[in-house]
Design a protein around this motif. Structure first.
Motif, PDB file in Angstrom:
ATOM      1  N   PHE A 214       0.905  -1.277  -0.007  1.00  0.00           N
ATOM      2  CA  PHE A 214       0.017  -0.047  -0.072  1.00  0.00           C
ATOM      3  C   PHE A 214       1.024   1.271  -0.220  1.00  0.00           C
ATOM      4  O   PHE A 214       0.302   2.438  -0.426  1.00  0.00           O
ATOM      5  CB  PHE A 214      -0.762  -0.078   1.168  1.00  0.00           C
ATOM      6  N   TRP A 215       1.946   1.180   0.490  1.00  0.00           N
ATOM      7  CA  TRP A 215       2.900   2.199   0.428  1.00  0.00           C
ATOM      8  C   TRP A 215       3.259   2.558  -1.037  1.00  0.00           C
ATOM      9  O   TRP A 215       3.316   3.683  -1.343  1.00  0.00           O
ATOM     10  CB  TRP A 215       4.264   2.243   1.296  1.00  0.00           C
ATOM     11  N   GLU A 216       3.375   1.487  -1.667  1.00  0.00           N
ATOM     12  CA  GLU A 216       3.764   1.630  -3.355  1.00  0.00           C
ATOM     13  C   GLU A 216       2.519   2.351  -3.648  1.00  0.00           C
ATOM     14  O   GLU A 216       2.606   2.978  -4.871  1.00  0.00           O
ATOM     15  CB  GLU A 216       4.213   0.201  -3.882  1.00  0.00           C
ATOM     16  N   LEU A 217       1.310   1.669  -3.756  1.00  0.00           N
ATOM     17  CA  LEU A 217       0.085   2.261  -4.288  1.00  0.00           C
ATOM     18  C   LEU A 217      -0.053   3.722  -3.826  1.00  0.00           C
ATOM     19  O   LEU A 217      -0.572   4.635  -4.853  1.00  0.00           O
ATOM     20  CB  LEU A 217      -1.057   1.532  -3.778  1.00  0.00           C
ATOM     21  N   VAL A 218       0.189   4.205  -2.544  1.00  0.00           N
ATOM     22  CA  VAL A 218       0.103   5.397  -2.388  1.00  0.00           C
ATOM     23  C   VAL A 218       1.035   6.449  -2.967  1.00  0.00           C
ATOM     24  O   VAL A 218       0.842   7.486  -3.659  1.00  0.00           O
ATOM     25  CB  VAL A 218       0.391   5.761  -0.694  1.00  0.00           C
ATOM     26  N   GLY A 219       2.291   5.785  -3.493  1.00  0.00           N
ATOM     27  CA  GLY A 219       3.381   6.455  -4.208  1.00  0.00           C
ATOM     28  C   GLY A 219       2.810   6.740  -5.642  1.00  0.00           C
ATOM     29  O   GLY A 219       2.849   7.951  -6.225  1.00  0.00           O
ATOM     30  N   ILE A 220       2.270   5.841  -6.114  1.00  0.00           N
ATOM     31  CA  ILE A 220       1.798   5.789  -7.632  1.00  0.00           C
ATOM     32  C   ILE A 220       0.411   7.056  -7.617  1.00  0.00           C
ATOM     33  O   ILE A 220       0.438   7.668  -8.764  1.00  0.00           O
ATOM     34  CB  ILE A 220       0.932   4.347  -7.953  1.00  0.00           C
ATOM     35  N   CYS A 221      -0.392   6.999  -6.614  1.00  0.00           N
ATOM     36  CA  CYS A 221      -1.510   8.049  -6.482  1.00  0.00           C
ATOM     37  C   CYS A 221      -0.967   9.375  -6.533  1.00  0.00           C
ATOM     38  O   CYS A 221      -1.315  10.165  -6.960  1.00  0.00           O
ATOM     39  CB  CYS A 221      -2.512   7.749  -5.549  1.00  0.00           C
ATOM     40  N   SER A 222       0.101   9.306  -5.684  1.00  0.00           N
ATOM     41  CA  SER A 222       0.719  11.095  -5.695  1.00  0.00           C
ATOM     42  C   SER A 222       1.280  11.141  -6.920  1.00  0.00           C
ATOM     43  O   SER A 222       1.160  12.360  -7.192  1.00  0.00           O
ATOM     44  CB  SER A 222       1.866  10.833  -4.502  1.00  0.00           C
TER      45      SER A 222
END
Length: 271
Positions: A214-222
């Motif tokens: 989910f850290w990676e997914l937050v990075g993609i959304c950012s």
């Protein structure tokens, strides 16, 4: 698990999945949700507001089982302890004896660890969808959904120009004219819903592998939100900068995951 908290994981799971449902619906049906995708904003806002209401209910359930300590609790414990052991000291002053009572009065409530699905298992390493729920989890759910609800409401007005065809005077075409493009109103709320899903998943994650995902997914959304106006060089540069910095952080987090697995033999927060 106490009977009063039986529904707590389900409530937080629903609060977590509602933004995902909003993202999927806007992804497939956003362009037909009213003129310029107007109703996509209402859908995304309603989803995160419902998540906030579910978080409030979850917080009420948690507090019903683990109420906040009263300010007078330590003094009451000292008084009771002093009365019970008054014969041991002529002065009735027991600083060392009252410490366990104070610690018990302020002890943290036990966390709930719930496993939903086992994704894969490699010898002793288990990768699963699991939830780790404690007071901090419930509090963060309330805070994230409240702030996200305010952002959604604000964005409905802030992004209104994306409902129509946009003339971006900060970008020039090869002919030297301002760029004209279709509005991307529903796409913005699509990204915002995915971001909220990622953030709540980060809060609810029950193991460090899920935290990393989910850290990676937050990075993609950012990256998607920062570079929303990707035609502008400033937005494109800022998105690339955020992407590169996140990748540096990812390397450090992977090292930490390997160290945690090597030292503890597990990645589950419940262990």
């Amino acid at each position: 698990m106490p009977e009063s908290l039986r529904w707590l994981p389900t409530l937080l799971e629903l609060a977590w999945l509602l933004p995902l449902a909003s993202f999927v619906l806007i992804l497939f049906f956003g362009p037909v949700m009213g003129k310029g995708g107007r109703w996509a904003a209402w859908l995304a806002t309603a989803a995160i507001m419902c998540s906030f209401l579910l978080s409030i209910v979850a917080a009420a359930l948690w507090l019903s089982e683990h109420p906040l300590p009263h300010q007078s609790a330590p003094h009451t414990a000292d008084k009771e302890l002093g009365t019970a052991t008054h014969g041991d000291s002529p002065h009735g002053d027991f600083p060392s004896a009252s410490a366990p009572a104070k610690a018990e009065a302020h002890s943290a409530a036990p966390a709930l660890y719930v496993e939903r699905y086992i994704l894969a298992q490699f010898d002793q390493l288990r990768l699963c969808v699991a939830y780790y729920i404690d007071a901090l989890t419930v509090a963060m759910f309330c805070m994230v959904t409240l702030v996200a609800s305010c952002i959604h409401v604000y964005s409905m007005g802030y992004m209104h120009e994306e409902l129509e065809e946009v003339t971006d005077r900060q970008v020039q075409t090869a002919a030297g004219l301002p760029l004209r493009r279709r509005g991307r109103y529903c796409r913005f709320f699509q990204y915002l819903s995915l971001f909220c899903f990622s953030m709540l998943g980060l809060v609810l994650a029950g193991n460090l592998a899920t935290v990393f995902a989910f850290w990676e997914l937050v990075g993609i959304c950012s990256y998607l939100l920062i570079g929303f106006y990707f035609e502008r060089s400033s937005a494109s540069l800022a998105a690339n900068k955020a992407f590169i910095v996140n990748r540096v952080g990812d390397f450090g987090m992977l090292v930490g995951l390997m160290a945690a697995w090597s030292g503890f033999g597990t990645l589950a927060l419940g262990d």
